[in-house]
Design a protein around this motif. Structure first.
Motif, PDB file in Angstrom:
ATOM      1  N   LYS A  55     -32.565  24.846  14.917  1.00 54.30           N
ATOM      2  CA  LYS A  55     -31.966  24.874  13.583  1.00 54.30           C
ATOM      3  C   LYS A  55     -32.693  23.917  12.644  1.00 54.30           C
ATOM      4  O   LYS A  55     -32.980  24.253  11.492  1.00 54.30           O
ATOM      5  CB  LYS A  55     -30.483  24.498  13.659  1.00 54.30           C
ATOM      6  N   GLN A  56     -32.990  22.727  13.150  1.00 54.48           N
ATOM      7  CA  GLN A  56     -33.692  21.734  12.330  1.00 54.48           C
ATOM      8  C   GLN A  56     -35.066  22.231  11.911  1.00 54.48           C
ATOM      9  O   GLN A  56     -35.482  22.072  10.765  1.00 54.48           O
ATOM     10  CB  GLN A  56     -33.824  20.423  13.109  1.00 54.48           C
ATOM     11  N   ALA A  57     -35.769  22.859  12.840  1.00 51.45           N
ATOM     12  CA  ALA A  57     -37.105  23.380  12.537  1.00 51.45           C
ATOM     13  C   ALA A  57     -37.039  24.495  11.502  1.00 51.45           C
ATOM     14  O   ALA A  57     -37.843  24.542  10.570  1.00 51.45           O
ATOM     15  CB  ALA A  57     -37.767  23.876  13.818  1.00 51.45           C
ATOM     16  N   PHE A  58     -36.094  25.406  11.667  1.00 50.00           N
ATOM     17  CA  PHE A  58     -35.952  26.499  10.703  1.00 50.00           C
ATOM     18  C   PHE A  58     -35.579  25.962   9.327  1.00 50.00           C
ATOM     19  O   PHE A  58     -36.086  26.436   8.299  1.00 50.00           O
ATOM     20  CB  PHE A  58     -34.895  27.494  11.181  1.00 50.00           C
ATOM     21  N   GLN A  59     -34.699  24.968   9.290  1.00 48.13           N
ATOM     22  CA  GLN A  59     -34.294  24.379   8.015  1.00 48.13           C
ATOM     23  C   GLN A  59     -35.440  23.624   7.352  1.00 48.13           C
ATOM     24  O   GLN A  59     -35.492  23.515   6.126  1.00 48.13           O
ATOM     25  CB  GLN A  59     -33.087  23.459   8.230  1.00 48.13           C
ATOM     26  N   SER A  60     -36.379  23.132   8.171  1.00 48.53           N
ATOM     27  CA  SER A  60     -37.561  22.459   7.629  1.00 48.53           C
ATOM     28  C   SER A  60     -38.584  23.470   7.116  1.00 48.53           C
ATOM     29  O   SER A  60     -39.573  23.076   6.490  1.00 48.53           O
ATOM     30  CB  SER A  60     -38.204  21.577   8.710  1.00 48.53           C
TER      31      SER A  60
ATOM     32  N   SER B  79     -50.813  25.403   8.284  1.00 51.80           N
ATOM     33  CA  SER B  79     -49.783  26.108   9.049  1.00 51.80           C
ATOM     34  C   SER B  79     -49.306  25.189  10.163  1.00 51.80           C
ATOM     35  O   SER B  79     -50.085  24.829  11.049  1.00 51.80           O
ATOM     36  CB  SER B  79     -50.352  27.402   9.647  1.00 51.80           C
ATOM     37  N   VAL B  80     -48.054  24.798  10.105  1.00 48.38           N
ATOM     38  CA  VAL B  80     -47.512  23.858  11.093  1.00 48.38           C
ATOM     39  C   VAL B  80     -46.530  24.590  12.013  1.00 48.38           C
ATOM     40  O   VAL B  80     -45.619  25.275  11.550  1.00 48.38           O
ATOM     41  CB  VAL B  80     -46.849  22.642  10.422  1.00 48.38           C
ATOM     42  N   ARG B  81     -46.751  24.428  13.302  1.00 50.60           N
ATOM     43  CA  ARG B  81     -45.905  25.112  14.285  1.00 50.60           C
ATOM     44  C   ARG B  81     -45.563  24.131  15.414  1.00 50.60           C
ATOM     45  O   ARG B  81     -46.401  23.836  16.263  1.00 50.60           O
ATOM     46  CB  ARG B  81     -46.632  26.335  14.854  1.00 50.60           C
TER      47      ARG B  81
ATOM     48  N   ALA C 238     -33.764  31.871  19.633  1.00 49.10           N
ATOM     49  CA  ALA C 238     -34.348  31.436  18.362  1.00 49.10           C
ATOM     50  C   ALA C 238     -34.210  32.506  17.289  1.00 49.10           C
ATOM     51  O   ALA C 238     -33.910  32.200  16.119  1.00 49.10           O
ATOM     52  CB  ALA C 238     -35.820  31.074  18.558  1.00 49.10           C
ATOM     53  N   LEU C 239     -34.417  33.750  17.646  1.00 52.53           N
ATOM     54  CA  LEU C 239     -34.307  34.845  16.679  1.00 52.53           C
ATOM     55  C   LEU C 239     -32.879  34.949  16.141  1.00 52.53           C
ATOM     56  O   LEU C 239     -32.671  35.202  14.945  1.00 52.53           O
ATOM     57  CB  LEU C 239     -34.719  36.164  17.327  1.00 52.53           C
TER      58      LEU C 239
ATOM     59  N   VAL D 201     -37.762  31.648   3.545  1.00 52.32           N
ATOM     60  CA  VAL D 201     -39.032  31.475   4.249  1.00 52.32           C
ATOM     61  C   VAL D 201     -38.905  32.044   5.655  1.00 52.32           C
ATOM     62  O   VAL D 201     -37.949  31.741   6.371  1.00 52.32           O
ATOM     63  CB  VAL D 201     -39.443  29.994   4.295  1.00 52.32           C
ATOM     64  N   HIS D 202     -39.849  32.865   6.037  1.00 50.43           N
ATOM     65  CA  HIS D 202     -39.832  33.480   7.369  1.00 50.43           C
ATOM     66  C   HIS D 202     -40.599  32.593   8.333  1.00 50.43           C
ATOM     67  O   HIS D 202     -41.829  32.581   8.340  1.00 50.43           O
ATOM     68  CB  HIS D 202     -40.463  34.869   7.303  1.00 50.43           C
ATOM     69  N   THR D 203     -39.890  31.820   9.104  1.00 49.94           N
ATOM     70  CA  THR D 203     -40.521  31.000  10.138  1.00 49.94           C
ATOM     71  C   THR D 203     -40.787  31.868  11.358  1.00 49.94           C
ATOM     72  O   THR D 203     -39.868  32.469  11.914  1.00 49.94           O
ATOM     73  CB  THR D 203     -39.618  29.813  10.516  1.00 49.94           C
ATOM     74  N   GLU D 204     -42.045  31.925  11.771  1.00 48.31           N
ATOM     75  CA  GLU D 204     -42.423  32.777  12.893  1.00 48.31           C
ATOM     76  C   GLU D 204     -41.829  32.250  14.204  1.00 48.31           C
ATOM     77  O   GLU D 204     -41.721  31.039  14.407  1.00 48.31           O
ATOM     78  CB  GLU D 204     -43.948  32.802  13.040  1.00 48.31           C
ATOM     79  N   VAL D 205     -41.492  33.173  15.076  1.00 54.13           N
ATOM     80  CA  VAL D 205     -41.032  32.825  16.418  1.00 54.13           C
ATOM     81  C   VAL D 205     -42.063  33.333  17.421  1.00 54.13           C
ATOM     82  O   VAL D 205     -42.316  34.539  17.511  1.00 54.13           O
ATOM     83  CB  VAL D 205     -39.653  33.434  16.723  1.00 54.13           C
ATOM     84  N   PHE D 206     -42.655  32.387  18.160  1.00 47.18           N
ATOM     85  CA  PHE D 206     -43.625  32.716  19.203  1.00 47.18           C
ATOM     86  C   PHE D 206     -42.968  32.543  20.571  1.00 47.18           C
ATOM     87  O   PHE D 206     -42.422  31.476  20.863  1.00 47.18           O
ATOM     88  CB  PHE D 206     -44.854  31.807  19.117  1.00 47.18           C
ATOM     89  N   ALA D 207     -43.055  33.566  21.384  1.00 46.98           N
ATOM     90  CA  ALA D 207     -42.547  33.490  22.749  1.00 46.98           C
ATOM     91  C   ALA D 207     -43.552  32.697  23.590  1.00 46.98           C
ATOM     92  O   ALA D 207     -44.666  33.147  23.829  1.00 46.98           O
ATOM     93  CB  ALA D 207     -42.340  34.890  23.317  1.00 46.98           C
ATOM     94  N   HIS D 208     -43.140  31.530  24.027  1.00 48.53           N
ATOM     95  CA  HIS D 208     -44.013  30.594  24.733  1.00 48.53           C
ATOM     96  C   HIS D 208     -44.270  31.069  26.160  1.00 48.53           C
ATOM     97  O   HIS D 208     -43.350  31.129  26.982  1.00 48.53           O
ATOM     98  CB  HIS D 208     -43.355  29.215  24.730  1.00 48.53           C
ATOM     99  N   ARG D 209     -45.506  31.472  26.428  1.00 46.54           N
ATOM    100  CA  ARG D 209     -45.897  32.040  27.726  1.00 46.54           C
ATOM    101  C   ARG D 209     -45.097  33.297  28.053  1.00 46.54           C
ATOM    102  O   ARG D 209     -44.816  33.606  29.210  1.00 46.54           O
ATOM    103  CB  ARG D 209     -45.752  31.010  28.851  1.00 46.54           C
TER     104      ARG D 209
END
Length: 245
Positions: free
Chosen positions: A220-225, A207-209, A238-239, A4-12
């Motif tokens: 790691k926990q978020a990616f594993q979820s 879609s949960v972010r 994160a990447l 599963v490709h969990t998106e990474v958003f650069a915050h601000r």
């Protein structure tokens, strides 16, 4: 198991290394293989959408008072980077249009978090929607807000722009609430909800972010979820963790 490709958003933007919500922070983030950039949108006194997080100017600029009490010309006289480091003194508060024009050369998405008082909801959305439509960016925009009434009203327009509600607290019976707003996006403060509370949302197509995850172990926990995406001030970290997992 399917990856599963969990998106990474650069915050601000790349806000751990550059002054938040500035063009230099956005441009630095764009050099990474990110999936999106999150930025905050407010209206000036002359109703122009600009990019700044706080409703007041003191923390990230040399100005004083409320953002919405200043015209764009007034805001442009303040540095938006000197607070972080003198080397960024030339940075100014970007306009939303400036960001949209720049982002056309890339493929990542823009998450626009709309911030306005309740009586400016209509003006805010009309101003933002005009720019999105004018620049043909609707398929790359995600609109989010802590103002769920605003999100529900956008959804009632049957717009093609994706939306999401943002929450800080853990919600009781979150699925029924989220569905009642019409949105299919849910952005939540990561420590406030358990995996078991989030899983039913994902199974229902929400879609949960989670935000704003800067701790390596929490990443790691978020990616594993296998959440849809995460927001972080450290997208470069994160990447790397996502690749390792």
């Amino acid at each position: 198991m399917k990856k599963v490709h969990t998106e990474v958003f650069a915050h601000r933007g790349l806000s751990s290394l550059y002054p938040e919500n500035t063009m230099i922070a956005f441009k630095a983030a764009a050099k990474l293989p990110i999936d999106g950039i999150e930025l905050d949108v407010q209206l000036t006194k002359d109703k122009i959408p600009v990019i700044i997080h706080d409703v007041t100017l003191e923390r990230t600029t040399e100005g004083k008072g409320m953002v919405r009490d200043h015209t764009l010309d007034q805001l442009m006289t303040y540095s938006a980077g000197a607070w972080y480091s003198e080397q960024f003194r030339q940075e100014r508060i970007p306009t939303l249009e400036e960001v949209l024009i720049w982002a056309k050369d890339y493929t990542f998405r823009l998450n626009l978090e709309l911030k306005c008082p309740s009586w400016e909801r209509k003006e805010m959305w009309e101003a933002v929607k005009h720019l999105i439509d004018h620049h043909g960016m609707s398929d790359r925009i995600l609109i989010s807000s802590f103002d769920h009434v605003l999100i529900a009203s956008i959804e009632q327009e049957a717009t093609t722009v994706e939306t999401a509600v943002i929450v800080v607290a853990g919600l009781f019976k979150p699925l029924s609430y989220i569905q009642s707003t019409g949105t299919r996006g849910f952005h939540y403060f990561f420590p406030m909800m358990l995996d078991g509370e989030i899983k039913p949302l994902m199974e229902a197509g929400i879609s949960v972010r989670p935000y704003t995850i800067n701790d390596n172990q929490m990443m790691k926990q978020a990616f594993q979820s296998r959440v849809t995406g995460i927001f972080t001030d450290y997208p470069h970290v994160a990447l790397q963790i996502r690749e390792e997992i």
